[in-house]
Scaffold this active site. Structure first.
Site, mmCIF file in Angstrom:
data_model
loop_
_atom_site.group_PDB
_atom_site.id
_atom_site.type_symbol
_atom_site.label_atom_id
_atom_site.label_comp_id
_atom_site.label_asym_id
_atom_site.label_seq_id
_atom_site.Cartn_x
_atom_site.Cartn_y
_atom_site.Cartn_z
ATOM 1 N N GLU A 1 0.839 -1.189 0.000
ATOM 2 C CA GLU A 1 0.000 0.000 0.000
ATOM 3 C C GLU A 1 0.885 1.254 0.000
ATOM 4 O OE1 GLU A 1 -1.840 0.569 3.735
ATOM 5 O OE2 GLU A 1 -2.887 2.379 3.134
ATOM 6 N N ASP B 1 -0.709 -0.983 5.947
ATOM 7 C CA ASP B 1 -0.620 -0.430 7.295
ATOM 8 C C ASP B 1 -1.573 -1.134 8.246
ATOM 9 O OD1 ASP B 1 1.230 1.398 6.506
ATOM 10 O OD2 ASP B 1 -0.212 3.028 6.192
ATOM 11 N N ASP C 1 -3.669 0.043 10.117
ATOM 12 C CA ASP C 1 -4.722 0.967 10.540
ATOM 13 C C ASP C 1 -5.992 0.694 9.743
ATOM 14 O OD1 ASP C 1 -4.152 1.853 8.045
ATOM 15 O OD2 ASP C 1 -3.435 3.835 8.645
ATOM 16 N N ASP D 1 -7.447 2.246 7.234
ATOM 17 C CA ASP D 1 -7.305 2.284 5.785
ATOM 18 C C ASP D 1 -6.633 1.021 5.262
ATOM 19 O OD1 ASP D 1 -8.506 4.673 5.680
ATOM 20 O OD2 ASP D 1 -6.685 5.865 5.276
#
Ligand code: 0RA
Length: 662
Positions: A454, A528, A530, A532
């Site tokens: 990503e 990541d 997180d 997203d």
């Protein structure tokens, strides 16, 4: 039983010892004990629950015949199960064919006797492919029966797999009907109570009933038998509150229930019924705004026909025909335009087809496909007529259905074109590799790994960090997030997805994807830790699952595990994989302070290699699919709260992705 009312009045019998008929009887039950699998499928949990289904099916048969309105099921604290119904009660008189046995004894001891003898047989039996309560008896260490009939309460019991324990006796009067009970004309109760304790020497995996499994099935039965009321109690659990299941709207309520977690296209639920010669169909349907095309659920005599069959075929044919005819007549489809296809029309459809057939033919791998040809024409004819009527009476809804199907058709055509474009591109562009891909040197897929990373900056670090011989890097930008809830055609227009398809090199889609062409045997998602990142992962997994299923099934898809924490040790940084690694570190270094890593970008190339990519040190999670093959699990899917996520395998719910540490 209330001891004070015991009269011990023996129903007349020719003799007390076993007669010829009894011996035959015992041989039957012995056969069941020798090969339980033949009768109940298995001696595991599924088979164990079959015992309950068998008893409850008999009560439901009474309900279908119009004599029973309530069924109480209690899982007892001692491990047994009690099923009480308010049907007619198993007949207690002598059986015409076995002169020295009462009908009740025959039902409990003769295989396949069920309800199908004398004039009392059912027009339509819902029995679980008809093995009969005698099988429950054969596989139980104890069975007790109370029968309220002819104003009297009768009792009989068995032990050790059907050995007679207490022959039928009258123990007193049948209890009076409760004030709110339905009148049967006599003012006293009729009905049957069956208590049984499964034999633990047969069910070696255990005799624990799972309340959720029971509830799911009773809910299904309650939906299929409008007005029939189930009361379920788990007496093993002191905190359990009685569950009452009753749906006066029947399968209409079933459709609303299944649609519950989705956005309805309109409020109405269509419904119709039709009877034919010895068969009948009842249908309920509605549409939601979703894109699923597998919302048709069918049943034959109360059995979920998960493999479909003639009833489903008849409905599908008529549905496609009727919608197209209507759309053309009303000018929604122009003369030169093509017809809508079945899959276009089924998009967002939820339908319940329930048929009753006098002699059902169950076919297929799991005997859950209805083979009766006559049912196809009944359902087809009924749907042609009644669905058309429903459209005429509900023009706004009809229009919404046609509009939705037209949009689905456009998406389908666009997806086909997009697929072809990608295919052409891949064929034309030499190796067809995307510009952004930093490929590995090895051409051996077995040692080659594709890291899908990503973000461009993390992609840069990964490129720097990797072992270029075996590791390829494909950076992906967050843009694909937008297509998460879109139809597949939009995915195919997405540049990131196209690069992905080209990099993997094995095509896409159910028909074309060829796993033997995959250029990497490990496809590693690196995002990541997180929200997203998890969105991207979900989207990619969904895409792989829908368009490159064998890749997931083959265990080629992995999720990289970048560390969650870092802590300063002198002048250098130490990375800790997860909460437990952090906790363990805290024990040794109580004063340590931690930083939560927000993104891959916080690590330099060397750190990324050490923590996440180095085969010697990394942890990869392998993504595998859990197949819901057996009927019980399909019920669970059907009834589960998160229908959507469970059925599609992956939504945002990681529960459905089994992570195996490797
Ligand atoms: C045989 C014949 C009839 C009913 C039943 C069996 C029957 C079996 C079970 C098992 C559990 N509950 C049940 N309720 C009924 C027909 C009775 C008649 O004709 O009156």
């Amino acid at each position: 039983m209330d001891d004070s009312t015991i009269e011990n009045e023996q129903i007349p019998r020719s003799e007390d010892s076993y007669g010829a008929a009894d011996i035959q009887v015992l041989e039957g039950l012995e056969a069941v004990r020798k090969r339980p699998g033949m009768y109940i499928g298995s001696t595991g949990p599924t088979g164990l629950h079959h015992l309950v289904w068998e008893v409850v099916d008999n009560a439901v048969d009474e309900a279908m015949a119009g004599y029973c309105s309530r069924i109480d099921v209690t899982v007892r604290a001692d491990g047994g199960v009690e099923v009480v119904d308010d049907g007619r009660g198993i007949p207690v008189g002598l059986h015409p064919k076995y002169e020295d046995l009462t009908a009740a004894e025959v039902v409990l001891t003769v295989l396949h006797a069920g309800g199908k003898f004398g004039d009392g047989g059912y027009k339509v039996s819902g029995g679980l492919h008809g093995v009969g309560v005698s099988v429950v008896n054969a596989l139980s260490m104890k069975v007790e029966i109370d029968i309220d009939r002819d104003g009297k309460r009768h009792f009989l019991s068995f032990r050790d797999g059907g050995m007679s324990d207490q022959k039928l006796i009258v123990t007193g009067d049948a209890p009076p009907l409760a004030a709110d009970g339905q009148s049967n004309g006599a003012g006293v109760r009729t009905g049957t109570t069956v208590r049984f304790w499964p034999d633990p020497t047969i069910f070696k995996e255990g005799v624990e009933f799972r309340t959720q499994t029971l509830l799911e099935r009773f809910q299904m039965m309650a939906f299929l038998n409008a007005g029939l009321e189930f009361h379920v109690i788990d007496a093993r659990d002191p905190d359990f509150e009685e569950v009452v299941l009753r749906y006066d709207g029947g399968i209409r309520d079933f459709v609303r229930h299944l649609n519950g977690s989705k956005e309805a296209l309109f409020d109405q639920v269509g419904h119709f019924e039709e009877e034919g010669d010895g068969e009948a169909v009842e249908l309920a349907f509605s549409w939601n705004t979703g894109y699923q095309t597998d919302g048709i659920h069918s049943f034959a005599n109360g059995i979920n026909t998960i493999e479909g069959g003639m009833h489903e075929q008849g409905f599908r044919t008529a549905l496609t025909r009727t919608v197209n005819a209507y759309a053309r007549e009303k000018g929604f489809i122009k003369e030169k335009e093509e017809n809508l296809q079945g899959e276009d029309i089924r998009e967002g459809l939820t339908a319940i087809i329930s048929v009753r057939v006098q002699e059902p033919q169950f076919e297929g791998q799991t005997k859950s496909k209805l083979g009766n040809v006559s049912v196809r024409s009944l359902v087809e004819k009924a749907t042609n007529e009644k669905l058309r009527e429903w459209f005429e009476e509900n023009p706004k809804e009809a229009r919404a259905v046609v509009n939705k199907a037209s949009q689905a058709a456009k998406a389908r055509i666009a997806a086909t074109q997009a697929r072809q474009t990608i295919r052409r591109k891949s064929a034309l562009d030499g190796a067809g590799l995307p510009g952004k891909l930093a490929d590995c040197q090895s051409k051996d897929p077995r040692e080659s790994e594709l890291y899908i990373v990503e973000g461009n900056s993390a992609g840069g670090s990964a490129k720097e960090a990797r072992n270029p011989r075996t590791m390829a890097i494909l950076p992906i930008r967050g843009k694909i997030l937008n297509v998460e809830r879109a139809r597949v055609d939009r995915m195919f227009k997405n540049a990131e997805i196209i690069s992905l398809i080209q990099a993997i090199g094995a095509g896409l889609g159910e028909e074309e994807f060829d796993i033997s062409k995959a250029r990497y045997h490990k496809v590693v998602l690196l995002a990541d830790a997180d929200v997203d990142g998890s969105h991207i992962r979900t989207l990619l997994l969904t895409f792989f699952f829908r368009q490159m299923k064998p890749l997931v099934e083959g265990g080629y898809v992995y999720i990289a595990q970048p560390p969650l924490y870092s802590t300063e040790v002198g002048r250098s940084k130490l990375y800790l994989k997860d909460d437990s690694a952090r906790d363990a570190y805290l024990v040794e270094h109580p004063n340590a302070e931690f930083q939560r890593l927000k993104g891959l970008g916080e690590m330099d190339a060397e750190e990324l290699w050490e923590t996440t990519m180095d085969p010697e040190r990394r942890t990869l999670l392998q993504v595998t699919v859990e197949q819901a093959a057996i009927a019980d699990e399909v019920f669970a899917v059907l009834m589960g709260d998160d229908v959507e996520s469970r059925k599609q395998f992956i939504q945002t719910n990681a529960d459905d992705v089994r992570f195996l540490d490797i």
